[in-house]
Design an enzyme around this catalytic site. Sequence first.
Site, mmCIF file in Angstrom:
data_model
loop_
_atom_site.group_PDB
_atom_site.id
_atom_site.type_symbol
_atom_site.label_atom_id
_atom_site.label_comp_id
_atom_site.label_asym_id
_atom_site.label_seq_id
_atom_site.Cartn_x
_atom_site.Cartn_y
_atom_site.Cartn_z
ATOM 1 N N SER A 50 0.865 -1.188 0.000
ATOM 2 C CA SER A 50 0.000 0.000 0.000
ATOM 3 C C SER A 50 0.903 1.240 0.000
ATOM 4 O O SER A 50 2.123 1.137 0.206
ATOM 5 C CB SER A 50 -0.867 -0.003 1.264
ATOM 6 O OG SER A 50 -0.022 0.109 2.405
ATOM 7 N N ASP A 83 -0.828 -1.591 -4.242
ATOM 8 C CA ASP A 83 -2.214 -1.678 -3.763
ATOM 9 C C ASP A 83 -2.795 -0.257 -3.655
ATOM 10 O O ASP A 83 -2.143 0.650 -3.123
ATOM 11 C CB ASP A 83 -2.187 -2.348 -2.378
ATOM 12 C CG ASP A 83 -3.551 -2.786 -1.892
ATOM 13 O OD1 ASP A 83 -4.453 -2.952 -2.722
ATOM 14 O OD2 ASP A 83 -3.698 -2.968 -0.663
ATOM 15 N N ASP A 105 -6.740 3.047 -8.160
ATOM 16 C CA ASP A 105 -8.069 3.059 -7.538
ATOM 17 C C ASP A 105 -8.719 4.413 -7.768
ATOM 18 O O ASP A 105 -8.605 5.324 -6.946
ATOM 19 C CB ASP A 105 -7.952 2.743 -6.039
ATOM 20 C CG ASP A 105 -9.326 2.720 -5.372
ATOM 21 O OD1 ASP A 105 -10.331 3.009 -6.065
ATOM 22 O OD2 ASP A 105 -9.396 2.432 -4.170
ATOM 23 N N HIS A 198 -12.149 -3.093 4.251
ATOM 24 C CA HIS A 198 -10.846 -3.408 4.847
ATOM 25 C C HIS A 198 -10.942 -3.535 6.370
ATOM 26 O O HIS A 198 -11.846 -2.990 6.986
ATOM 27 C CB HIS A 198 -9.835 -2.308 4.508
ATOM 28 C CG HIS A 198 -9.535 -2.207 3.053
ATOM 29 N ND1 HIS A 198 -9.459 -1.023 2.379
ATOM 30 C CD2 HIS A 198 -9.289 -3.156 2.121
ATOM 31 C CE1 HIS A 198 -9.172 -1.231 1.106
ATOM 32 N NE2 HIS A 198 -9.070 -2.537 0.922
ATOM 33 N N GLY A 233 -10.715 -6.495 0.624
ATOM 34 C CA GLY A 233 -11.282 -6.695 1.964
ATOM 35 C C GLY A 233 -11.664 -8.138 2.197
ATOM 36 O O GLY A 233 -12.714 -8.428 2.772
ATOM 37 N N SER A 234 -10.799 -9.057 1.775
ATOM 38 C CA SER A 234 -11.190 -10.471 1.785
ATOM 39 C C SER A 234 -10.515 -11.307 2.852
ATOM 40 O O SER A 234 -10.372 -12.520 2.704
ATOM 41 C CB SER A 234 -10.967 -11.074 0.395
ATOM 42 O OG SER A 234 -11.948 -10.545 -0.463
ATOM 43 N N ILE A 276 -5.685 -9.870 0.829
ATOM 44 C CA ILE A 276 -5.659 -10.265 2.242
ATOM 45 C C ILE A 276 -4.526 -9.536 2.962
ATOM 46 O O ILE A 276 -3.357 -9.710 2.621
ATOM 47 C CB ILE A 276 -5.467 -11.795 2.361
ATOM 48 C CG1 ILE A 276 -6.661 -12.522 1.723
ATOM 49 C CG2 ILE A 276 -5.283 -12.214 3.829
ATOM 50 C CD1 ILE A 276 -6.521 -14.030 1.646
ATOM 51 N N ASP A 277 -4.880 -8.753 3.931
ATOM 52 C CA ASP A 277 -3.906 -8.055 4.768
ATOM 53 C C ASP A 277 -4.186 -8.357 6.239
ATOM 54 O O ASP A 277 -3.343 -8.868 6.980
ATOM 55 C CB ASP A 277 -3.993 -6.538 4.490
ATOM 56 C CG ASP A 277 -2.905 -5.747 5.198
ATOM 57 O OD1 ASP A 277 -2.151 -6.337 5.985
ATOM 58 O OD2 ASP A 277 -2.814 -4.532 4.981
ATOM 59 N N THR A 278 -5.432 -8.085 6.645
ATOM 60 C CA THR A 278 -5.805 -8.207 8.063
ATOM 61 C C THR A 278 -5.480 -9.582 8.653
ATOM 62 O O THR A 278 -5.014 -9.683 9.787
ATOM 63 C CB THR A 278 -7.317 -7.909 8.198
ATOM 64 O OG1 THR A 278 -7.528 -6.556 7.778
ATOM 65 C CG2 THR A 278 -7.815 -8.090 9.611
HETATM 66 P P1 13P Z 1 -8.380 -7.042 4.435
HETATM 67 O O1 13P Z 1 -8.348 -5.880 5.358
HETATM 68 O O2 13P Z 1 -9.688 -7.762 4.471
HETATM 69 O O3 13P Z 1 -7.253 -7.967 4.649
HETATM 70 O O4 13P Z 1 -8.269 -6.467 2.936
HETATM 71 C C1 13P Z 1 -7.023 -6.108 2.383
HETATM 72 C C2 13P Z 1 -7.169 -5.398 1.089
HETATM 73 O O5 13P Z 1 -8.195 -5.383 0.439
HETATM 74 C C3 13P Z 1 -5.969 -4.694 0.608
HETATM 75 O O6 13P Z 1 -6.217 -3.993 -0.579
HETATM 76 O O1 G3H Z 2 -5.695 -0.922 1.667
HETATM 77 C C1 G3H Z 2 -5.750 -1.649 2.641
HETATM 78 C C2 G3H Z 2 -4.649 -2.486 3.096
HETATM 79 O O2 G3H Z 2 -5.080 -3.294 4.158
HETATM 80 C C3 G3H Z 2 -3.419 -1.680 3.439
HETATM 81 O O3 G3H Z 2 -3.545 -1.043 4.630
HETATM 82 O O4 G3H Z 2 -2.794 1.326 4.235
HETATM 83 O O5 G3H Z 2 -2.716 0.286 6.532
HETATM 84 O O6 G3H Z 2 -1.093 -0.427 4.760
HETATM 85 P P1 G3H Z 2 -2.480 0.116 5.059
HETATM 86 ZN ZN ZN Z 3 -8.105 -3.118 -0.781
#
Ligand code: 13P
Ligand code: G3H
Ligand code: ZN
Length: 359
Positions: A50, A83, A105, A198, A233-234, A276-278
């Site tokens: 990101s 991202d 985006d 997210h 947001g998956s 997937i980030d979270t």
């Molecule tokens: P999560 O917060 O569900 O992991 O989504 C991450 C995401 O969409 C990053 O672009």
């Molecule tokens: O865009 C969403 C991702 O979870 C990245 O999050 O901006 O905190 O790095 P972030």
């Molecule tokens: Zn996203």
Amino acid sequence: MARITLRQLLDHAGEFGYGVPAFNINNMEQALAIMEAARDVDAPVILQASRGARSYAGDIMLGRIIDALEEMFPAIPLCMHQDHGNNVATCLSAIQHGYTSVMMDGSLKEDAKTPSDYDYNVAITSDVARLAHFVGASVEGEIGVLGSLETGEGDAEDGHGFEGRLERHMLVTDPEEAARFVAATKVDALAVAIGTSHGAYKFTREPSGEILAMDIIEKLHELLPNTHLVMHGSSSVPKEWQDVFNANGGQMRATWGVPVEEIVRGIRHGVRKVNIDTDLRLAATAAFRKVGATDPAEFDPRKFLKPAIEAMRKVCRERFEAFGTAGNASRIKVIPMSEMAKRYASGALDPRTATQIAA
Ligand code: 13P
Ligand code: G3H
Ligand code: ZN
């Protein structure tokens, strides 16, 4: 040379009917966990940074991490993706730092908070696609605004996304508009809004079709059978990791993410990239908390980071297996970006035509 473009990877995924998780990275530990999991199960990888990750680690550090991963894991095709790019400069500077793919985006304006309109989105996304394709890099666009269908709110939790409330029609991608958008912009992949957001707090209950609009994915896939769909947001926000987090002093309130079975259903209908980030954040932090609670005298960060890497690696392996990504790394012969650039120039990569790049 294992650096692959998003377009080639998703064309392969489309041809063989699987999905690819796109994991966010900010540091070496996340990167190693993902790559080790990929090697465990022979999966190709999408890593994404990101704007926040780029400013946290710095472009030079992130770039060197990717160089190192390429050298350490030569058999794993690795796509490096920007991202949520918010403008042309963010996208082009990512490519300059070795990214093979970018997301423009344009669903939000440059401040990454204000919802834009269709004309703005088409103009900026097609600019980025035209420029990126000159050098063979891939482009993901987004149509529809990410946010919760339960509350109508955006995902300010991550500092990205609109603040306030929007009506349902803005939070759910319109398939007809999406088809026009893909034709006008020539994006390689399309992020869609279906009620995911997210962060950890996506749904207050197990999501039904009313708040997680998987039917829209099915309609989009019928209308755009050759477009690679992207679910943002998956994260699934696994109960298993919520419990470890909370049992060790954390205070995460009851929450639901996107069930893995729903993502798998999406993959049957054209979803090829799953963001997937979270889940990795949660698994890592739950592991830290457990070490801290079990041995409060511990102060060597490696004693925290090693279990965190293992926790993230387990989550990644599970997703690679569930999405069908496992077993595909060794089936892909990577095409360099310079060759992809020639294919764009010749018109061979029009997103509206069935394009399968021979592996
Ligand atoms: P999560 O917060 O569900 O992991 O989504 C991450 C995401 O969409 C990053 O672009
Ligand atoms: O865009 C969403 C991702 O979870 C990245 O999050 O901006 O905190 O790095 P972030
Ligand atoms: Zn996203």
